[in-house]
Design a protein around this motif. Structure first.
Motif, mmCIF file in Angstrom:
data_model
loop_
_atom_site.group_PDB
_atom_site.id
_atom_site.type_symbol
_atom_site.label_atom_id
_atom_site.label_comp_id
_atom_site.label_asym_id
_atom_site.label_seq_id
_atom_site.Cartn_x
_atom_site.Cartn_y
_atom_site.Cartn_z
ATOM 1 N N VAL A 1 3.316 2.390 2.848
ATOM 2 C CA VAL A 1 4.359 3.390 2.650
ATOM 3 C C VAL A 1 3.698 4.742 2.400
ATOM 4 O O VAL A 1 2.786 4.841 1.571
ATOM 5 N N THR A 2 4.153 5.766 3.101
ATOM 6 C CA THR A 2 3.705 7.128 2.839
ATOM 7 C C THR A 2 4.860 7.900 2.228
ATOM 8 O O THR A 2 5.968 7.915 2.766
ATOM 9 N N MET A 3 4.601 8.543 1.081
ATOM 10 C CA MET A 3 5.642 9.259 0.347
ATOM 11 C C MET A 3 5.316 10.747 0.303
ATOM 12 O O MET A 3 4.172 11.129 0.062
ATOM 13 N N MET A 4 6.342 11.561 0.517
ATOM 14 C CA MET A 4 6.113 13.004 0.522
ATOM 15 C C MET A 4 7.418 13.758 0.309
ATOM 16 O O MET A 4 8.509 13.242 0.581
ATOM 17 N N GLN A 5 7.293 14.975 -0.161
ATOM 18 C CA GLN A 5 8.412 15.900 -0.157
ATOM 19 C C GLN A 5 8.620 16.389 1.274
ATOM 20 O O GLN A 5 7.662 16.469 2.057
ATOM 21 N N ASN A 6 9.846 16.723 1.646
ATOM 22 C CA ASN A 6 10.078 17.138 3.029
ATOM 23 C C ASN A 6 9.310 18.402 3.402
ATOM 24 O O ASN A 6 8.979 18.617 4.579
ATOM 25 N N SER A 7 8.979 19.238 2.437
ATOM 26 C CA SER A 7 8.154 20.398 2.753
ATOM 27 C C SER A 7 6.795 19.985 3.299
ATOM 28 O O SER A 7 6.163 20.721 4.055
ATOM 29 N N GLY A 8 6.335 18.788 2.926
ATOM 30 C CA GLY A 8 5.053 18.281 3.405
ATOM 31 C C GLY A 8 5.080 17.735 4.809
ATOM 32 O O GLY A 8 4.029 17.395 5.356
ATOM 33 N N TRP B 1 0.841 -1.199 0.000
ATOM 34 C CA TRP B 1 0.000 0.000 0.000
ATOM 35 C C TRP B 1 0.877 1.249 0.000
ATOM 36 O O TRP B 1 1.816 1.356 0.791
ATOM 37 N N TYR B 2 0.551 2.180 -0.884
ATOM 38 C CA TYR B 2 1.289 3.431 -1.006
ATOM 39 C C TYR B 2 0.295 4.597 -1.034
ATOM 40 O O TYR B 2 -0.764 4.514 -1.660
ATOM 41 N N ALA B 3 0.652 5.673 -0.369
ATOM 42 C CA ALA B 3 -0.148 6.897 -0.434
ATOM 43 C C ALA B 3 0.795 8.076 -0.313
ATOM 44 O O ALA B 3 1.886 7.963 0.257
ATOM 45 N N GLY B 4 0.381 9.207 -0.851
ATOM 46 C CA GLY B 4 1.241 10.364 -0.717
ATOM 47 C C GLY B 4 0.862 11.504 -1.626
ATOM 48 O O GLY B 4 -0.199 11.510 -2.269
ATOM 49 N N VAL B 5 1.760 12.464 -1.648
ATOM 50 C CA VAL B 5 1.671 13.633 -2.524
ATOM 51 C C VAL B 5 2.943 13.643 -3.365
ATOM 52 O O VAL B 5 4.037 13.512 -2.825
ATOM 53 N N PRO B 6 2.847 13.789 -4.683
ATOM 54 C CA PRO B 6 4.036 13.645 -5.534
ATOM 55 C C PRO B 6 5.116 14.696 -5.281
ATOM 56 O O PRO B 6 4.856 15.825 -4.872
ATOM 57 N N CYS B 7 6.340 14.267 -5.527
ATOM 58 C CA CYS B 7 7.526 15.119 -5.606
ATOM 59 C C CYS B 7 8.310 14.592 -6.793
ATOM 60 O O CYS B 7 8.244 13.395 -7.107
ATOM 61 N N SER B 8 9.041 15.440 -7.476
ATOM 62 C CA SER B 8 9.778 14.981 -8.659
ATOM 63 C C SER B 8 10.753 13.858 -8.313
ATOM 64 O O SER B 8 10.987 12.968 -9.133
ATOM 65 N N PHE B 9 11.293 13.850 -7.096
ATOM 66 C CA PHE B 9 12.186 12.769 -6.701
ATOM 67 C C PHE B 9 11.444 11.433 -6.628
ATOM 68 O O PHE B 9 12.038 10.363 -6.805
ATOM 69 N N LEU B 10 10.139 11.484 -6.323
ATOM 70 C CA LEU B 10 9.332 10.278 -6.123
ATOM 71 C C LEU B 10 8.681 9.774 -7.406
ATOM 72 O O LEU B 10 8.072 8.695 -7.406
ATOM 73 N N THR B 11 8.789 10.523 -8.474
ATOM 74 C CA THR B 11 8.080 10.181 -9.715
ATOM 75 C C THR B 11 8.297 8.742 -10.158
ATOM 76 O O THR B 11 7.321 8.057 -10.521
ATOM 77 N N PRO B 12 9.515 8.207 -10.167
ATOM 78 C CA PRO B 12 9.678 6.815 -10.621
ATOM 79 C C PRO B 12 8.890 5.818 -9.775
ATOM 80 O O PRO B 12 8.301 4.876 -10.313
ATOM 81 N N PHE B 13 8.874 6.003 -8.459
ATOM 82 C CA PHE B 13 8.124 5.108 -7.581
ATOM 83 C C PHE B 13 6.635 5.155 -7.886
ATOM 84 O O PHE B 13 5.967 4.136 -8.040
ATOM 85 N N ILE B 14 6.106 6.373 -7.919
ATOM 86 C CA ILE B 14 4.671 6.518 -8.136
ATOM 87 C C ILE B 14 4.278 5.928 -9.481
ATOM 88 O O ILE B 14 3.278 5.206 -9.597
ATOM 89 N N ASN B 15 5.057 6.208 -10.520
ATOM 90 C CA ASN B 15 4.750 5.671 -11.846
ATOM 91 C C ASN B 15 4.773 4.152 -11.858
ATOM 92 O O ASN B 15 3.937 3.505 -12.492
ATOM 93 N N TYR B 16 5.736 3.557 -11.158
ATOM 94 C CA TYR B 16 5.835 2.100 -11.118
ATOM 95 C C TYR B 16 4.639 1.496 -10.389
ATOM 96 O O TYR B 16 4.000 0.556 -10.884
ATOM 97 N N VAL B 17 4.309 2.042 -9.221
ATOM 98 C CA VAL B 17 3.212 1.486 -8.420
ATOM 99 C C VAL B 17 1.877 1.650 -9.140
ATOM 100 O O VAL B 17 1.030 0.741 -9.142
#
Length: 389
Positions: free
Chosen positions: A68-75, A18-34
């Motif tokens: 897994v929760t994914m976020m930019q550090n600003s978040g 399970w994955y949830a989050g708000v996109p960041c350009s660093f995370l793009t490959p993960f989000i696209n894969y999932v």
């Protein structure tokens, strides 16, 4: 640099699906894969705090699955409340992948100039252990093992802080966004004066009567709502939130997605719903008919002295309908609680969550008790009850 598949597949072998989050350009490959793997689950949250609460809901109900929760550090700013008063307090573990924008010595945008240097200290202040995200394939397994060991031992989050260029690009094929047909909001207004409105107790008694132990979970928002529910009937299928105001919606969503065999009822308040109104869109897009959202609206912050909210000028049913809920109703007629809890797929209504907003009178009984069990014990009891321990 690693490939997205190397990390995600290693994580899958350890139960992370399970994955949830708000996109960041660093995370793009993960989000696209999932997103392109139908055996994995990704929920796009309105903000980072909602993503944390959603994965907490998965942890509450899932059997042998992790999130897994994914976020930019600003978040991290948006996530502080649920990280400190939901996941920490109730011991609901999750893996955090936090990107490190504004890392000292790395040129970045001005908005990251402060958050970048303080990111490690902020995680440490919240008692979240962290380490750099693995940039070599042979570091993935050990990092995940350390994360899992901490999560299993403490029941609390563990963070991997991702530096720029850690993951190779992964393309995104054309995908359809989650969407649902908008319903037509309905009303059941009797025109009752303030002293003639139903009391919170009246509504909660009907909820208790219509939420059987064997098939239903009731999650009560922070404040007097949970305390009054506890005073009326302390049942093993109930959880009383403390803190993390506004997060009951996405906590319930995560639980309902992880456990489609259960009927999950979220008891909300007007102040909490206003605080995280973006969650309505997330519930409307991803929620199913096993999720019921009941908002008890007394137009005030009752547990902090009765200060007025702006709920009297808001049509929550219209918002829920526009966000894709399967049904939405509001009014001052206590019978709408029965109407709401009787809804199901069998009614011929499209799949999606069901919503009702009941206006109630202000005020709370004197001497309302607090739960004598700790939040972690309430959670553990619920997990045993639903077979998720």
């Amino acid at each position: 640099m690693i490939e997205a598949a190397q990390f995600v597949e290693a994580a899958r072998r350890r139960g992370f699906t399970w994955y949830a989050g708000v996109p960041c350009s660093f995370l793009t490959p993960f989000i696209n894969y999932v997103l392109q793997d139908p055996s994995l689950h990704y929920v796009s949250a309105a903000n980072e705090g909602d993503a944390v609460a959603l994965i907490a809901g998965v942890a509450l109900g899932a059997r042998n699955e992790r999130g897994v929760t994914m976020m930019q550090n600003s978040g991290l700013g948006n996530a502080v409340s649920p990280l400190t008063s939901l996941t920490w307090t109730f011991r609901l573990p999750q893996l955090l992948i936090v990107t490190w924008r504004g890392e000292p010595g790395v040129a970045d945008e001005p908005q990251h100039a402060l958050m970048g240097p303080i990111t490690p200290a902020l995680l440490e202040t919240m008692e979240i252990p962290w380490e750099p995200f693995p940039r070599e394939a042979d570091g993935i397994g050990p990092a995940l093992e350390r994360a899992v060991a901490h999560m299993d031992k403490t029941g609390r989050p563990y963070a991997l802080v991702m530096q720029k260029g850690s993951v190779a690009p992964y393309p995104l094929a054309e995908t359809e966004p989650p969407r649902a047909d908008a319903c037509a909001p309905r009303t059941q207004w009797l025109g009752a004066p303030q002293d003639g409105l139903p009391a919170r107790r009246d509504a909660l008694e009907r909820v208790i009567a219509r939420t059987p132990l064997d098939s239903t979970v009731v999650l009560a928002s922070t404040g007097f709502c949970g305390r009054e529910l506890y005073a009326l009937a302390d049942r093993p299928n109930q959880l009383y939130m403390v803190g993390s105001m506004g997060c009951v919606m996405t906590l319930a969503l995560g639980l309902s997605l992880a456990r489609p065999d259960l009927h999950v009822v979220a008891l909300d308040g007007d102040g909490a719903a206003l605080m995280r109104m973006g969650s309505f869109a997330t519930l409307g897009a991803y929620g199913h008919s096993n999720l019921t959202h009941l908002l008890l609206d007394n137009a005030s912050h009752d547990s902090t002295g009765g200060q007025a909210t702006v709920s009297s000028q808001v049509s929550f049913a219209a918002i829920a309908a526009a966000c894709g809920y399967a049904s939405a109703i509001e009014g001052d007629d206590l019978a709408l609680v029965d109407t709401l809890l009787a809804r199901s797929r069998r009614d011929g209504i499209p799949d999606g969550p069901h919503f009702a907003r009941l206006t109630i009178r202000r005020g709370t009984p004197d001497g309302l008790p607090r739960p004598t069990m700790t939040p972690a014990d309430v959670k553990a009891r619920l997990m045993r009850h639903i077979g998720a321990a």
